[in-house]
Design an enzyme around this catalytic site. Structure first.
Site, PDB file in Angstrom:
ATOM      1  N   GLU A 282      10.189   6.189 -17.509  1.00  0.00           N
ATOM      2  CA  GLU A 282       9.037   6.899 -18.066  1.00  0.00           C
ATOM      3  C   GLU A 282       8.760   6.455 -19.506  1.00  0.00           C
ATOM      4  OE1 GLU A 282       9.694  10.963 -15.394  1.00  0.00           O
ATOM      5  OE2 GLU A 282      10.261  10.925 -17.517  1.00  0.00           O
TER       6      GLU A 282
ATOM      7  N   LYS B 126      18.604  19.070 -12.093  1.00  0.00           N
ATOM      8  CA  LYS B 126      17.547  18.069 -11.956  1.00  0.00           C
ATOM      9  C   LYS B 126      17.749  16.958 -12.980  1.00  0.00           C
ATOM     10  CE  LYS B 126      12.562  17.878 -11.094  1.00  0.00           C
ATOM     11  NZ  LYS B 126      12.213  16.651 -11.822  1.00  0.00           N
TER      12      LYS B 126
ATOM     13  N   SER C 113      15.428  19.130 -16.595  1.00  0.00           N
ATOM     14  CA  SER C 113      14.556  20.298 -16.571  1.00  0.00           C
ATOM     15  C   SER C 113      15.165  21.435 -17.372  1.00  0.00           C
ATOM     16  CB  SER C 113      14.314  20.757 -15.130  1.00  0.00           C
ATOM     17  OG  SER C 113      13.601  21.977 -15.094  1.00  0.00           O
TER      18      SER C 113
ATOM     19  N   HIS D 141       0.828  -1.216   0.000  1.00  0.00           N
ATOM     20  CA  HIS D 141       0.000   0.000   0.000  1.00  0.00           C
ATOM     21  C   HIS D 141       0.863   1.266   0.000  1.00  0.00           C
ATOM     22  CE1 HIS D 141      -3.617  -2.424   0.997  1.00  0.00           C
ATOM     23  NE2 HIS D 141      -2.767  -3.123   1.716  1.00  0.00           N
TER      24      HIS D 141
END
Length: 464
Positions: A329, A322, A316, A186
């Protein structure tokens, strides 16, 4: 008439065709009629149709239906087309995916190109219908080409890619088997496990997917060819289907055979739907792995930061420094597309009206796209994510030492209710569960250390 065009004829009359085109009237009509997507059928599908034409010419010649010179010319033309580069394929096989549902336009496109090349190079008169398409119909060629192209793509690209990913996962699992971390259910802290166990679960998923996909190959190897228009075999020699399968098997180094029921093979696309379903299972598994990687890599300060995926590009355009989990992805997007393709193919598979499925080009395109995307995505996942991530041991050890769920190991000794009190106090105070348990039970420190040892718990913490 402009010198850039020539006149071709078919049963409907005359058509202007570009002078440089190897195709003829029926292909041009399809180009004029189906201005839909600008997307053509995959090259591997056209190659499969060409392979079918080559094998059919050889079978017809051996059966005495096609003279040796014409058969040789057709075979040579097939080999010429097979050697074409991608730009030539785009130019000579331009018919839109969204065409006649039987794929007749594509079948005739191939027939016309082969007939023109064969006639040009041999000096013989060769007909697209009478010679190249002898003993065939679009209705058995296109379903057969779906099976042939899908089977060869799975054999040559997807299964090796899955084997590679499985191997890489196994190697990484073995290398990090001693790294103990917090398990999660969970998305919440659970009992300990090793990082090797986590990667081993991924490897098991991939191997199961590979076996499921392999299980479809015997049915893909059954072909509609020889059934001609609806399955009766009208206008084909009684021995054509068997001899064709033998020739195709030799030409492709893959064993093919006539379908057990040619009516079913022409009227349905159940095997394509089956394969797509197995590809969907693989997509689901890879989506899960990709998302696990993203969570484990999250941070580096405000997330889990258990691993660090390889930095492949700036993350970014505005935030310096970043770095994002781009491979995970990309794989997740591949999985989403494959799931969508499976829905599309399921609808297409339902469109077998009486004796013919009439969404065959769409079946071919979506199925082959899913195979190609998954093969490429699988290799990328293996080489640019699994093989290269680094492990943040200190972060995992720190989180594990503060995990109150370790108290689960005390259940058999002090009972669930008492263990729950200890867990709640450890949560509230932010102290290690060992320290709290030492205060709230009469167990000595050495016994608690033994019972709460994360490495022991990751192995099941068997009661001795």
């Amino acid at each position: 008439m402009s010198e850039k065009y020539r006149v071709e004829k078919d049963s409907l009359g005359e058509v202007q065709v570009p002078a440089s085109a190897l195709y003829a009237a029926q292909t041009q009509r399809a180009l004029d009629n189906f201005r839909v997507s600008g997307e053509r059928l995959p090259t591997e599908f056209i190659r499969a149709v060409v392979l079918i034409k080559k094998s059919a010419a050889q079978a017809n010649c051996e059966l005495g239906l096609l003279d040796e010179d014409r058969a040789a010319a057709i075979v040579a033309a097939c080999e010429t087309v097979a050697a074409m580069g991608e730009s030539d394929f785009s130019a000579q096989f331009p018919v839109d995916i969204y065409q006649t549902g039987s794929g007749t336009s594509t079948n005739m496109n191939v027939n016309e190109v082969l007939a023109r090349i064969a006639a040009r190079d041999s000096g013989l008169q060769l007909g697209a219908n009478d010679h190249v398409n002898m003993s065939q119909s679009s209705n058995d060629v296109i379903p057969s080409a779906i099976h042939v192209s899908a089977l060869l793509a799975v054999r040559d690209r997807l299964l090796p890619a899955l084997r590679h990913l499985y191997t890489v996962l196994g190697e990484r699992a073995a290398a990090v088997e001693d790294v103990v971390k917090t398990g999660r259910t969970h998305l919440m802290d659970a009992v300990p496990m090793t990082l090797g166990q986590e990667l081993g679960a991924w490897a098991a998923q991939i191997e199961a997917c590979r076996e499921r996909i392999r299980g479809t190959l015997p049915r893909l190897a059954q072909l509609a060819q020889g059934g001609t228009a609806i399955g009766t075999g009208l206008n084909a020699h009684a021995d054509f289907a068997e001899l064709f399968a033998q020739k195709l098997s030799a030409n492709s180094t893959q064993q093919f055979r006539p379908a057990d029921n040619r009516f079913a093979a022409i009227s349905s696309q159940d095997t394509a739907v089956e394969l797509s379903g197995q590809l969907r299972v693989l997509a689901v598994a890879q989506m899960k792995i990709a998302n696990d990687l993203r969570w484990m890599n999250s941070g580096p300060l405000a997330g889990f930061a258990e691993i660090e995926l390889e930095a492949l590009q700036p993350g970014s355009s505005i935030m310096p420094g970043k770095v994002n989990p781009v491979i995970a992805e990309s794989v997740a997007m591949v999985a989403a597309r494959v799931m969508g393709n499976d829905a599309t193919l399921g609808v297409a598979g339902q469109s077998g009206n009486f004796q013919l499925n009439v969404m065959l080009p769409l079946v071919a395109q979506t199925l082959l796209e899913s195979v190609r995307l998954l093969a490429n995505g699988t290799e990328m996942l293996a080489d640019k994510a699994i093989a290269s991530f680094t492990v943040n041991r200190s972060r995992m050890e720190a989180a594990l030492s503060r995990n109150p769920i370790l108290v689960t190991a005390l259940n058999p000794v002090i009972g669930y209710a008492k263990a729950a009190e200890i867990a709640k106090e450890a949560y509230r105070s932010g102290r290690p569960v060992l320290d709290v348990a030492a205060e709230m039970t009469d167990l000595d420190e050495s016994e608690l250390k033994k019972l709460l040892a994360p490495a022991r718990l990751a192995r099941g913490g068997l009661i001795e």
